[in-house]
Design a protein around this motif. Structure first.
Motif, PDB file in Angstrom:
ATOM      1  N   LYS A   1    -103.499  47.128  -6.332  1.00 31.52           N
ATOM      2  CA  LYS A   1    -103.094  46.913  -4.936  1.00 31.52           C
ATOM      3  C   LYS A   1    -103.243  48.207  -4.137  1.00 31.52           C
ATOM      4  O   LYS A   1    -103.715  48.193  -2.996  1.00 31.52           O
ATOM      5  CB  LYS A   1    -101.650  46.418  -4.889  1.00 31.52           C
TER       6      LYS A   1
ATOM      7  N   ASN B   1     -99.709  42.752   3.446  1.00 30.45           N
ATOM      8  CA  ASN B   1     -99.533  41.484   4.148  1.00 30.45           C
ATOM      9  C   ASN B   1    -100.386  41.416   5.410  1.00 30.45           C
ATOM     10  O   ASN B   1    -100.965  40.380   5.738  1.00 30.45           O
ATOM     11  CB  ASN B   1     -98.059  41.290   4.518  1.00 30.45           C
TER      12      ASN B   1
ATOM     13  N   GLU C   1    -104.108  40.929   4.614  1.00 28.65           N
ATOM     14  CA  GLU C   1    -104.328  39.536   4.214  1.00 28.65           C
ATOM     15  C   GLU C   1    -104.321  38.626   5.439  1.00 28.65           C
ATOM     16  O   GLU C   1    -105.136  37.699   5.546  1.00 28.65           O
ATOM     17  CB  GLU C   1    -103.232  39.106   3.234  1.00 28.65           C
TER      18      GLU C   1
ATOM     19  N   ASP D   1    -107.594  39.133   7.406  1.00 26.57           N
ATOM     20  CA  ASP D   1    -108.694  38.448   6.727  1.00 26.57           C
ATOM     21  C   ASP D   1    -108.629  36.951   6.974  1.00 26.57           C
ATOM     22  O   ASP D   1    -109.653  36.296   7.245  1.00 26.57           O
ATOM     23  CB  ASP D   1    -108.645  38.727   5.225  1.00 26.57           C
ATOM     24  N   HIS D   2    -107.425  36.379   6.870  1.00 25.27           N
ATOM     25  CA  HIS D   2    -107.261  34.937   7.079  1.00 25.27           C
ATOM     26  C   HIS D   2    -107.672  34.555   8.497  1.00 25.27           C
ATOM     27  O   HIS D   2    -108.355  33.550   8.718  1.00 25.27           O
ATOM     28  CB  HIS D   2    -105.808  34.539   6.816  1.00 25.27           C
TER      29      HIS D   2
END
Length: 241
Positions: free
Chosen positions: A173, A202, A205, A208-209
């Motif tokens: 990570k 977070n 992520e 990216d989403h």
């Protein structure tokens, strides 16, 4: 999550919880120097809770009193607690008691103390700074899954900070943040606090989403009419774990 607390944690500012007592989120460098597994056991020790078992719940003692008794009676427990308290409060802890109460004082001032009045605040800051939260129903004995989780927390054997199955190691990570982020690199990533680190994970992520979904909409592979773009945007507030 309290917005003021979140802002202070994001800026790596201390949070006052009592006279001369300030909570500070540890850095990745501090965590690694303690050891990943040892760090989790340390945090588990600090999160001891009177509702973890029927015996403790029926004892009439507060969570802090139970914590103090364990510190006083169990050298191994105290060593974990001492390391945790000195790491998160930046001062050396000492056990103390008066005719009326027990307490843990820090540094050189006996009035700078952790006790029944601020222990729950201290525990809540641990949860917030590590992006961990517990639903209220998890403490009900009737919930077998939650009881099993809490039993492990009390034994110090469960990595309570991992609410989901751990697929990636801490090292992977950290490496991911260092090489994916535009501003964080392998030379400064270890100076991030545990709160900043999880926030970055977070947020990346979420970004990216957002990008993948927008690309799908533009390409015609995703029906944009079925998506609330206000809830999708990369800058929206991240919900607790």
């Amino acid at each position: 999550m309290n917005d003021e607390i979140e802002l202070k944690l994001l800026a790596n500012l201390p949070i006052r919880i009592g006279k001369g007592l300030n909570f500070v989120a540890p850095t990745l460098k501090q965590l690694i120097s303690i050891g990943d597994g040892q760090y989790d056991r340390m945090i588990s020790t600090l999160l001891i809770n009177k509702d973890a078992s029927p015996d403790m719940s029926e004892s009439g003692l507060t969570s802090f009193q139970i914590f103090y008794l364990n510190c006083d009676a169990n050298p191994a427990f105290w060593e974990l607690a001492r390391t945790g308290l000195s790491t998160l409060l930046n001062q050396e802890p000492h056990l103390g008691e008066s005719q009326d109460e027990v307490f843990i004082w820090l540094g050189d001032d006996p009035d700078c103390r952790l006790d029944n009045r601020n222990f729950e605040v201290f525990q809540s800051l641990i949860l917030i700074s590590h992006h961990v939260s517990f639903a209220k129903e998890e403490y009900k004995p009737a919930n077998a899954k939650a009881k099993a989780l809490i039993d492990k927390l009390q034994e110090g054997k469960d990595e309570i900070l991992r609410k989901k199955e751990q697929i990636y190691s801490l090292a992977s990570k950290i490496s991911g943040i260092a090489w994916k982020s535009n501003s964080v690199n392998i030379f400064n990533v270890f100076d991030m606090t545990i709160f900043q680190f999880h926030d970055a994970l977070n947020r990346l992520e979420q970004v990216d989403h957002y990008l993948f979904t927008m690309q799908g909409i533009y390409a015609g592979n995703v029906d944009g009419k079925k998506i609330n773009l206000n809830h999708l945007h990369w800058s929206r507030k991240i919900k607790g774990v």
